[in-house]
Design a protein around this motif. Structure first.
Motif, PDB file in Angstrom:
ATOM      1  N   VAL A   2       0.961  -1.080   0.027  1.00 54.40           N
ATOM      2  CA  VAL A   2      -0.092   0.127   0.122  1.00 54.40           C
ATOM      3  C   VAL A   2       0.915   1.291   0.043  1.00 54.40           C
ATOM      4  CG1 VAL A   2      -1.702   1.351   1.483  1.00 54.40           C
ATOM      5  CG2 VAL A   2      -1.973  -0.994   1.112  1.00 54.40           C
ATOM      6  N   LEU A   3       2.058   1.117   0.845  1.00 50.08           N
ATOM      7  CA  LEU A   3       2.802   2.418   0.802  1.00 50.08           C
ATOM      8  C   LEU A   3       3.595   2.825  -0.617  1.00 50.08           C
ATOM      9  CD1 LEU A   3       4.140   4.820   2.391  1.00 50.08           C
ATOM     10  CD2 LEU A   3       5.711   2.817   3.235  1.00 50.08           C
ATOM     11  N   ALA A   4       3.878   1.378  -1.249  1.00 52.51           N
ATOM     12  CA  ALA A   4       4.260   1.598  -2.406  1.00 52.51           C
ATOM     13  C   ALA A   4       3.648   2.040  -3.523  1.00 52.51           C
ATOM     14  CB  ALA A   4       5.252   0.354  -2.856  1.00 52.51           C
ATOM     15  N   ALA A   5       2.340   1.594  -3.498  1.00 48.61           N
ATOM     16  CA  ALA A   5       1.695   2.091  -4.528  1.00 48.61           C
ATOM     17  C   ALA A   5       0.996   3.401  -4.129  1.00 48.61           C
ATOM     18  CB  ALA A   5       0.077   1.453  -4.248  1.00 48.61           C
ATOM     19  N   ALA A   6       1.105   4.008  -2.935  1.00 55.13           N
ATOM     20  CA  ALA A   6       0.772   5.471  -2.609  1.00 55.13           C
ATOM     21  C   ALA A   6       1.911   6.366  -2.834  1.00 55.13           C
ATOM     22  CB  ALA A   6       0.561   5.597  -1.194  1.00 55.13           C
ATOM     23  N   SER A  19       3.818   9.883  -9.761  1.00 54.57           N
ATOM     24  CA  SER A  19       3.443  10.281 -11.138  1.00 54.57           C
ATOM     25  C   SER A  19       2.545  11.366 -11.383  1.00 54.57           C
ATOM     26  CB  SER A  19       2.354   8.847 -11.480  1.00 54.57           C
ATOM     27  OG  SER A  19       1.272   8.746 -10.993  1.00 54.57           O
ATOM     28  N   THR A  20       1.738  11.835 -10.388  1.00 55.79           N
ATOM     29  CA  THR A  20       1.022  13.027 -10.426  1.00 55.79           C
ATOM     30  C   THR A  20       1.979  14.103 -10.272  1.00 55.79           C
ATOM     31  OG1 THR A  20       0.493  12.924  -8.144  1.00 55.79           O
ATOM     32  CG2 THR A  20      -1.103  12.214  -9.603  1.00 55.79           C
ATOM     33  N   ALA A  21       3.007  14.195  -9.500  1.00 54.04           N
ATOM     34  CA  ALA A  21       4.030  15.172  -9.227  1.00 54.04           C
ATOM     35  C   ALA A  21       4.697  15.416 -10.516  1.00 54.04           C
ATOM     36  CB  ALA A  21       4.839  14.792  -8.131  1.00 54.04           C
ATOM     37  N   THR A  22       4.841  14.640 -11.626  1.00 57.24           N
ATOM     38  CA  THR A  22       5.757  14.849 -12.716  1.00 57.24           C
ATOM     39  C   THR A  22       4.737  14.969 -13.863  1.00 57.24           C
ATOM     40  OG1 THR A  22       6.017  12.254 -12.977  1.00 57.24           O
ATOM     41  CG2 THR A  22       7.731  13.529 -11.772  1.00 57.24           C
ATOM     42  N   ALA A  23       3.391  14.893 -13.714  1.00 55.72           N
ATOM     43  CA  ALA A  23       2.600  15.305 -14.742  1.00 55.72           C
ATOM     44  C   ALA A  23       2.638  16.517 -15.269  1.00 55.72           C
ATOM     45  CB  ALA A  23       1.074  14.833 -14.540  1.00 55.72           C
ATOM     46  N   GLY A  24       2.566  16.690 -16.659  1.00 60.37           N
ATOM     47  CA  GLY A  24       2.627  18.065 -17.155  1.00 60.37           C
ATOM     48  C   GLY A  24       1.469  19.084 -17.273  1.00 60.37           C
TER      49      GLY A  24
END
Length: 60
Positions: free
Chosen positions: A5-9, A15-20
């Motif tokens: 769960v921690l790895a998925a979080a 992924s959302t932090a690097t989205a353009g």
């Protein structure tokens, strides 16, 4: 289970932090500075043309 769960979080957060951004980038137009000229500088060409036309008429 906690590690999964921690790895998925963390993966979701990364992924959302690097989205353009879908918005177009704002590009400012360059500033164009025109130099001021005197009003008499634009009169030379018409005067020269007038003299040439006058000389052509006088010679014919």
């Amino acid at each position: 289970m906690k590690k999964l769960v921690l790895a998925a979080a963390l993966a979701a957060a990364a992924s959302t932090a690097t989205a353009g951004n879908l918005a177009e980038p704002v590009v400012e137009a360059p500033v164009i500075v025109e130099e001021a000229t005197s009003s008499s500088s634009g009169i030379w060409l018409p005067l020269v043309l007038l003299v040439l036309v006058g000389a052509a008429i006088a010679s014919s």
